[in-house]
Write a protein that holds these residues in place. Structure first.
Motif, PDB file in Angstrom:
ATOM      1  N   TYR A 129      26.824  42.724  28.135  1.00 45.61           N
ATOM      2  CA  TYR A 129      27.128  41.476  28.751  1.00 45.61           C
ATOM      3  C   TYR A 129      27.192  41.289  27.187  1.00 45.61           C
ATOM      4  CZ  TYR A 129      26.183  40.269  33.149  1.00 45.61           C
ATOM      5  OH  TYR A 129      26.345  40.436  34.538  1.00 45.61           O
ATOM      6  N   MET A 132      30.219  41.602  26.388  1.00 44.13           N
ATOM      7  CA  MET A 132      31.416  41.268  26.881  1.00 44.13           C
ATOM      8  C   MET A 132      31.596  39.886  25.985  1.00 44.13           C
ATOM      9  SD  MET A 132      29.655  42.050  30.774  1.00 44.13           S
ATOM     10  CE  MET A 132      30.758  40.512  31.793  1.00 44.13           C
ATOM     11  N   ASN A 159      37.048  44.361  30.259  1.00 42.90           N
ATOM     12  CA  ASN A 159      38.192  43.829  30.954  1.00 42.90           C
ATOM     13  C   ASN A 159      39.104  45.767  31.261  1.00 42.90           C
ATOM     14  OD1 ASN A 159      37.276  42.920  32.273  1.00 42.90           O
ATOM     15  ND2 ASN A 159      38.402  40.951  31.669  1.00 42.90           N
ATOM     16  N   ARG A 237      32.108  49.909  34.633  1.00 39.37           N
ATOM     17  CA  ARG A 237      31.565  48.701  35.769  1.00 39.37           C
ATOM     18  C   ARG A 237      31.771  47.391  35.376  1.00 39.37           C
ATOM     19  NH1 ARG A 237      31.118  48.143  41.457  1.00 39.37           N
ATOM     20  NH2 ARG A 237      29.893  45.789  42.045  1.00 39.37           N
ATOM     21  N   LEU A 238      30.885  47.004  34.387  1.00 35.73           N
ATOM     22  CA  LEU A 238      30.911  45.650  33.690  1.00 35.73           C
ATOM     23  C   LEU A 238      32.390  45.505  32.957  1.00 35.73           C
ATOM     24  CD1 LEU A 238      27.431  44.497  33.930  1.00 35.73           C
ATOM     25  CD2 LEU A 238      29.013  44.211  35.512  1.00 35.73           C
ATOM     26  N   GLY A 241      36.211  45.846  34.401  1.00 34.57           N
ATOM     27  CA  GLY A 241      36.736  45.132  34.961  1.00 34.57           C
ATOM     28  C   GLY A 241      37.560  45.018  36.020  1.00 34.57           C
ATOM     29  N   GLY A 242      36.530  46.708  36.759  1.00 44.12           N
ATOM     30  CA  GLY A 242      36.876  47.364  38.002  1.00 44.12           C
ATOM     31  C   GLY A 242      38.300  48.141  37.774  1.00 44.12           C
ATOM     32  N   ARG A 243      39.206  48.308  36.376  1.00 45.59           N
ATOM     33  CA  ARG A 243      40.528  49.161  36.098  1.00 45.59           C
ATOM     34  C   ARG A 243      39.940  50.359  35.369  1.00 45.59           C
ATOM     35  NH1 ARG A 243      40.689  43.752  33.938  1.00 45.59           N
ATOM     36  NH2 ARG A 243      43.311  42.893  34.786  1.00 45.59           N
ATOM     37  N   PHE A 245      38.162  54.022  36.364  1.00 43.04           N
ATOM     38  CA  PHE A 245      37.921  54.795  37.733  1.00 43.04           C
ATOM     39  C   PHE A 245      37.152  55.561  37.305  1.00 43.04           C
ATOM     40  CE2 PHE A 245      40.915  51.423  39.432  1.00 43.04           C
ATOM     41  CZ  PHE A 245      40.450  51.373  40.805  1.00 43.04           C
TER      42      PHE A 245
END
Lengths: 291, 346
Positions: A129, A132, A159, A237-238, A241-243, A245
């Motif tokens: 965090y 981030m 992300n 994962r954090l 940003g979901g990009r 894999f």
């Protein structure tokens, strides 16, 4: 059995017995928290029933699905390349710190060592965090760049894979430092002095004496960081940003979203196989190095 | 992962169960956590217990439906849970494993008031509420709220959208986008994938952290695609920074089901509870308090509540529902396509 008649051999026998008893709690804990779940996981990866690991028949279809899908190969490659990049940078950044801490004779050495590994006191989630906040679109770096009018739109630093890599390097550095400190046992200032006396330049001393002697420590640090990086899940994962894999995120996705537990188990086993092969390669390399 | 959590949950259930078990029939309900749990206990369980003093409902929040499913699977031979509230897609999965018992109108008369689509898998799982997918926006940074799903592709939102779509959210968004493109989701979802790719360049994160509401509240993004109930709640409790804009093309609800666990030791009490939870009275109260859409056909919502649940009259008329058992067969395939054909390229 008792008294003066007890021969030395029996003493060692009862010692060994004692040792076993002392080992039992630890072994039991390992059995229940590590070995049994492993067996459960392995069995689940072959299960025809999607929910119960031990119910249903045995099938190879989940491995077939995982290994014939080009997407998972790409995910495996992503995982490996993330692991290699993170270990490379973590080692490069940690090596000078570890070397300094080993060679330092300052009375602050203990404090400095503690400081170097202090980030371990905070959980990886909290530090993620933190990153981030630093790398976000409205984070410290982007707002500085914008207030200096160097950029107008935010530069995407999080992300994505870049953000995940930066955060992982920092989060795993204390492990690398610790591993190197433990692995630098063969460094000996007298060897350096001898080399200098024989006319070697500082660079040459580093290149011919310090680096080869610290190589086992470097390898241990790299291995540790690599293994932690390829199994990392929260930070990719954090920060990704979901990009991003990687195998860790895919296992989570299959286990909690699409509820394909056998496939999740099969992917975990693939990840374990990756680990094991890396460790085997590492041990070979280390043996050759020490031979 | 779930093994240990489930075991501790089990122990907890056993402990609480024992403490309550003097003369009342204990009824263990496992369901969603957070605001849902708060509202459910206050507006469904409390009135039920007042009307049925002989039944003691013990509500156990679960982190997500996957965890509930793990718990139910683990204790299938000797269940301690009597009633489970879970997502419809997970419920259908559980029915495939025979985890839930069939309900009938004789013991659960209110079943008769549920629409046909809500009575899933031959009355094994009954839908009781729907939480619409909606667009939330930051009222301080967005002066002109979006009115359509197609607004998501507006270049002014570049890097300003949070969209967690690799789960039920994406599975619900696909039929919506498909309908806008005039296609039937049972035939092809290519138009929806194309529409997703049109707004994908605007997406800043596909994995908003800590969640899809907080990133709007903090101003990190302008828009987020998320659930209506929680958004409305946060709008009311967090100073109105989160605004909710239900798109005019209508939406689809994340459907929650109530299920009687097969082998429950308190099946009679469980059926009494399920009957109450499905009643028009309970669903109307829950809709008014939590802005989850009701399912019972006898529920009449006031225009204000209807607007906050479904949006404008135009959006209300366009509200859709899905063939969930059919969706269950393509659920992971759709998520895979979202991951591989949209997120991986953006």
């Amino acid at each position: 059995m008792s008294g003066a008649a007890a021969p030395a051999q029996q003493m060692t026998g009862s010692n060994r017995y004692m040792l076993l008893i002392l080992l039992v709690p630890g072994l039991l804990a390992l059995m229940t928290t590590f070995l049994l779940p492993m067996v459960w996981l392995a069995r689940a990866s072959f299960s025809t029933s999607s929910m119960s690991a031990f119910g249903g028949g045995v099938t190879l279809e989940h491995y077939h699905a995982a290994l014939t899908d080009p997407f998972y190969w790409k995910v495996a490659m992503n995982t490996l390349s993330l692991g290699v990049t993170v270990s490379f940078f973590a080692v490069i950044l940690s090596y000078p710190i570890a070397l300094f801490l080993t060679r330092s004779t300052s009375r602050w050495r203990g404090v400095l060592t503690a400081l170097a590994v202090a980030p371990l006191l905070t959980s990886a989630v909290v530090r993620t965090y933190g990153w981030m906040v630093i790398l976000g679109d409205r984070g410290v770096i982007n707002s500085t760049l914008q207030s200096l009018s160097l950029t107008t739109d935010p530069v995407r630093l999080s992300n994505n894979t870049f953000g995940a890599t930066v955060a992982l390097v920092e989060i795993l550095m204390p492990y690398a430092i610790l591993a190197m400190l433990a692995g630098f046992g063969r460094l000996n200032p007298q060897l350096e002095e001898a080399a200098s006396m024989l006319g070697a330049s500082k660079l040459r001393v580093f290149w011919r004496i310090i680096l080869p002697l610290s190589l086992p420590g470097i390898l241990t640090g790299a291995l540790l960081v690599f293994v932690l990086a390829i199994s990392a899940f929260v930070t990719p994962r954090l920060m990704g940003g979901g990009r991003v894999f990687v195998l860790g995120t895919e296992v989570f996705q299959e286990a909690t979203v699409t509820l394909n537990w056998p496939l999740a188990a099969a992917l975990s086993v693939v990840l374990l196989a990756l680990f094991s092969s890396v460790i085997v390669i590492y041990q070979r390399a280390l043996r050759r190095l020490e031979a | 992962m779930t093994n240990r959590t489930s075991l501790s949950l089990l122990a907890l259930l056993a402990a609480t169960g024992a403490a309550h078990a003097q003369d009342k029939t204990p009824l263990n309900v496992v369901g969603f956590s957070g605001v849902f749990a708060e509202n459910y206990e206050k507006f469904i369980i409390a009135p039920f217990e007042a009307a049925h003093p002989d039944i003691d409902v013990i509500y156990q929040p679960s982190k997500n439906s996957a965890e509930t499913l793990a718990l139910l699977t683990l204790q299938r031979s000797d269940p301690t849970v009597d009633v489970a509230l879970i997502d419809v897609s997970v419920a259908i999965k559980a029915n495939g494993e025979g985890l839930f018992a069939t309900l009938d109108e004789a013991s659960v008369p209110n079943l008769a008031d549920q629409p046909a689509w809500a009575r899933i898998d031959g009355d094994k799982s009954i839908a009781f509420s729907q939480d619409n997918l909606t667009i939330l926006y930051n009222t301080e940074t967005v002066s002109e709220p979006p009115t359509s799903w197609t607004d998501l592709a507006d270049p002014k939102y570049k890097g300003k959208i949070a969209a967690k779509l690799a789960d039920t959210r994406g599975v619900i968004l696909i039929p919506i986008l498909n309908k806008i493109a005039g296609a039937d989701y049972k035939e092809t979802i290519d138009p929806a994938i194309e529409a997703l790719n049109q707004f994908a360049p605007n997406v800043s994160t596909w994995e908003p952290a800590p969640d899809c509401y907080a990133v709007v509240q903090s101003g990190e993004v302008d828009l987020s695609i998320c659930w209506n109930g929680r958004s409305q709640y946060l709008h009311d409790t967090q100073g109105g920074i989160i605004g909710v804009s239900a798109p005019k093309e209508g939406s689809i609800g994340q459907t929650n089901t109530i299920n009687l666990v097969e082998g429950s030791a308190h099946a009679e009490a469980a059926k009494t509870f399920i009957n109450y939870a499905l009643s028009a009275e309970a669903q109307a109260t829950f809709a008014e308090k939590s802005f989850y859409g009701p399912v019972n056909t006898k529920v009449e919502l006031s225009p204000e509540v209807a607007t906050r649940i479904y949006g404008s009259p135009e959006a209300q008329a366009a509200q859709m529902s899905l063939d969930w058992p059919w969706i269950a067969t393509v659920y992971s395939e759709w998520i895979q396509r979202i991951n591989r054909e949209v997120i991986a390229f953006n």
